[in-house]
Design a protein around this motif. Structure first.
Motif, mmCIF file in Angstrom:
data_model
loop_
_atom_site.group_PDB
_atom_site.id
_atom_site.type_symbol
_atom_site.label_atom_id
_atom_site.label_comp_id
_atom_site.label_asym_id
_atom_site.label_seq_id
_atom_site.Cartn_x
_atom_site.Cartn_y
_atom_site.Cartn_z
ATOM 1 N N ASP A 1 -0.298 4.441 -18.153
ATOM 2 C CA ASP A 1 -0.977 3.099 -17.971
ATOM 3 C C ASP A 1 -2.029 3.085 -18.841
ATOM 4 O OD1 ASP A 1 -0.717 1.808 -15.306
ATOM 5 O OD2 ASP A 1 -0.136 3.882 -14.984
ATOM 6 N N SER A 2 -2.286 1.778 -19.088
ATOM 7 C CA SER A 2 -3.365 1.029 -19.865
ATOM 8 C C SER A 2 -4.300 0.123 -19.202
ATOM 9 C CB SER A 2 -2.832 0.243 -21.278
ATOM 10 O OG SER A 2 -1.936 1.300 -21.986
ATOM 11 N N ASP A 3 -5.624 0.421 -19.395
ATOM 12 C CA ASP A 3 -6.528 -0.426 -18.701
ATOM 13 C C ASP A 3 -6.428 -1.929 -19.232
ATOM 14 O OD1 ASP A 3 -7.662 1.562 -17.416
ATOM 15 O OD2 ASP A 3 -9.084 2.084 -18.909
ATOM 16 N N ASN A 4 -6.227 -2.996 -18.250
ATOM 17 C CA ASN A 4 -6.043 -4.037 -18.623
ATOM 18 C C ASN A 4 -4.691 -4.457 -19.392
ATOM 19 O OD1 ASN A 4 -8.349 -5.062 -17.341
ATOM 20 N ND2 ASN A 4 -9.300 -4.293 -19.132
ATOM 21 N N GLY A 5 -3.715 -3.617 -18.962
ATOM 22 C CA GLY A 5 -2.448 -3.650 -19.635
ATOM 23 C C GLY A 5 -1.746 -5.079 -19.686
#
Length: 207
Positions: A175-179
């Protein structure tokens, strides 16, 4: 006489073993902005194309007089659905459409495959496996039972919300923040897998 009866019975059965009946429709691809599919029973396969024509093919697996197949373009909405009072309507749909179109699919029982559709993809299934390849923007779905594999190009920036009542959750990408790509999925029973595509999946019909 016994041998003649056996041969006669075999010849009577031959016509019932033929190919499933098909219905096919062609549309201008640039007019389609959204695709809605509602199928009580049967597979749904949606593939992106850059060609000028979009096609919908319905394979009749099991039908009766009460089974209705509706394939129509209303404005920019491509509607593909079945209607039946008794549930005696099993149809496999194959749709080739422009990749920019949004996808909204509901299946009672059957597998779903979606490839290269770059609009938002939403689905709801009662039972059946899910296979989503290289979809863009947003993917959201619910399934009662069945495994789900969602594959995206290497290096994709994704943000996920995944829940499974009875099944594993595996995310190869992380996961990426603000993907940029939002993925939301719930499964009652079945695994949810996010996989890494090492190579871009090509558009249908293009080399």
């Amino acid at each position: 006489m016994k041998y003649k009866v056996i041969i006669l019975n075999f010849l009577i059965l031959i016509p019932t073993l033929g190919f499933a009946e098909q219905i096919s429709k062609i549309f201008e691809a640039d007019k389609i902005k959204k695709i809605e599919v509602s199928n009580g029973s049967g597979k749904v396969n949606i593939v992106a194309t850059k060609e000028k024509q979009a096609t919908v093919v319905a394979d009749k697996i099991r039908t009766s007089e009460k089974c209705q197949i509706i394939i129509d373009l209303k404005g920019d909405l491509l509607i593909t659905k079945t209607e039946s009072e008794r549930g005696d309507c099993e149809i496999n749909f194959s749709i080739i459409a422009p990749g920019i179109a949004q996808v909204d699919v509901e299946i009672g029982s059957g597998d779903l495959d979606v490839s290269n559709m770059q609009g938002a993809t939403a689905f709801k299934t009662g039972s059946g496996d899910i296979n989503i390849n290289n979809s863009g923007k947003r993917v959201s779905g619910k399934t009662g039972s069945g495994d789900a594999i969602l594959s995206f190009p290497e290096g994709s920036s994704i943000e996920t919300s995944l829940k499974s009542g009875s099944g594993g959750i595996h995310n190869e990408i992380g996961d990426s923040d603000n993907g940029k790509l939002k993925i939301s999925m719930k499964s009652g029973s079945g695994d949810i897998k996010i996989k890494n595509l090492k190579k871009q999946v090509q558009y249908f019909g293009l080399k």
